[in-house]
Design an enzyme around this catalytic site. Sequence first.
Site, mmCIF file in Angstrom:
data_model
loop_
_atom_site.group_PDB
_atom_site.id
_atom_site.type_symbol
_atom_site.label_atom_id
_atom_site.label_comp_id
_atom_site.label_asym_id
_atom_site.label_seq_id
_atom_site.Cartn_x
_atom_site.Cartn_y
_atom_site.Cartn_z
ATOM 1 N N ALA A 1 -6.033 25.895 40.271
ATOM 2 C CA ALA A 1 -5.700 23.959 40.779
ATOM 3 C C ALA A 1 -6.285 23.738 42.053
ATOM 4 C CB ALA A 1 -3.857 23.178 40.249
ATOM 5 N N GLY B 1 -5.280 35.033 43.207
ATOM 6 C CA GLY B 1 -5.639 33.067 44.003
ATOM 7 C C GLY B 1 -7.004 33.216 44.460
ATOM 8 N N ARG C 1 7.774 28.389 30.749
ATOM 9 C CA ARG C 1 9.017 28.584 31.319
ATOM 10 C C ARG C 1 8.967 26.750 29.994
ATOM 11 N NH1 ARG C 1 7.666 30.090 34.974
ATOM 12 N NH2 ARG C 1 7.085 28.158 36.453
ATOM 13 N N HIS D 1 -1.780 38.684 6.360
ATOM 14 C CA HIS D 1 -3.020 37.963 7.220
ATOM 15 C C HIS D 1 -2.821 36.526 5.865
ATOM 16 C CE1 HIS D 1 -6.104 41.078 8.032
ATOM 17 N NE2 HIS D 1 -5.041 40.714 8.195
ATOM 18 N N ASP E 1 3.358 33.325 46.560
ATOM 19 C CA ASP E 1 4.484 32.449 45.939
ATOM 20 C C ASP E 1 5.996 33.255 45.033
ATOM 21 O OD1 ASP E 1 2.988 30.684 46.106
ATOM 22 O OD2 ASP E 1 0.953 31.377 44.645
ATOM 23 N N GLU F 1 -4.926 35.180 3.254
ATOM 24 C CA GLU F 1 -5.548 34.386 2.592
ATOM 25 C C GLU F 1 -4.103 34.692 1.690
ATOM 26 O OE1 GLU F 1 -9.410 36.139 4.280
ATOM 27 O OE2 GLU F 1 -6.573 36.111 4.612
ATOM 28 N N THR G 1 -1.293 36.342 46.323
ATOM 29 C CA THR G 1 -0.409 35.338 45.343
ATOM 30 C C THR G 1 0.907 35.696 45.063
ATOM 31 O OG1 THR G 1 -2.003 34.582 44.391
ATOM 32 C CG2 THR G 1 0.344 33.882 43.506
ATOM 33 N N LEU H 1 5.610 34.347 36.586
ATOM 34 C CA LEU H 1 4.282 33.925 35.548
ATOM 35 C C LEU H 1 4.270 34.386 34.303
ATOM 36 C CD1 LEU H 1 2.051 36.261 37.202
ATOM 37 C CD2 LEU H 1 1.740 34.327 37.889
#
Length: 346
Positions: A160, A289, A212, A52, A205, A54, A201, A209
């Site tokens: 998008a 999608g 890169r 952790h 496409d 700390e 999708t 996923l």
Amino acid sequence: MEENHEIFIKRCFDLAKRGLGAVSPNPLVGCVIVHQNTIIGEGWHQQFGGAHAEVNAIASVTPENKYKLTESTVYVSLEPCCHTGKTPPCTQLLIQHQVKKVVVSTLDPNPKVAGNGIAQLKAAGIAVVQGILENEGNALISSFTKNILQQKPYITLKWAQTKDGFISKNGEQIAISNNLSNRFVHQIRSEMDGIMVGTNTVLIDNPTLNNRLFYGKSPIPIFIDQHGKVPINSNIRQNNKSIIISTLPNYPTLGEQKIIDFPMNEAHINLILKALYQMNIGKLLVEGGAALLQFFIDQNVFDEIIIIESDRVLGTVKAPNLDLLPNKMENIGEIVGIIIKVINFL
């Protein structure tokens, strides 16, 4: 000096963010050790299951400065843990070193801690100050809070769209983003545990996923294939860590691939999300999608939305319908990134 609490807590926030993409579903945490207004140690939670913040901060104090710990203030973005999990409790470490004061931004929402860490420190005679930049501290651990209270992933929807509100053309792969926004998207991927797409999708496409274009890891691909339409040679099925959502009997898997045997519908969405969380998917990115994104919006099972909008005017597939206003807009070259954040914890 009291007026410097915010300065050092902000430094804790900066350190904590270095753990993005590496610590989920654990929280991002940063820690700073200050002696007479000078930082003598720093640390952050670097890896899930690892030390952790700390622990790392105290380990960073040089041998010649160790004696100063008893007169030092430990700043930490999240209440120190007081239970044994993958690592020992941080409260006991701070008590062992007899630090003078601990300054905390926000309480740990984990019911195993939730104020008990602070209580242990006070009981040991350590002065505690809490609530410094608390809203910012809560925002830093928003995904962890969702995880621990609901046992479900923190969900980011991303798409998008063109200026006229379209997400794609029927049956075609079109480029809406630019190189800068693509890098931005891959940065987001690097911070996620899983990335989900629907059947169409994958068919249109054939995505990998992965991440890169930015530093860090790739998220685990998650795809829906209720009717067995996704070809065995598709990129996403070749990834041996993919998670498949399908009710088809004897669905062929590869390597470490896992099956979630529920249909993606209103009645089962929470079961699917809880199953993903049990697979250590603490942060989930849903990339499409349009139908899948709209489903998450309609079911109100999301926490954050990122929309990348270009000046292009084309397309036949409408972007998801969203009755929310953005709280932040950023220009990424000629692309406008619209970020809408909605917290749905309880």
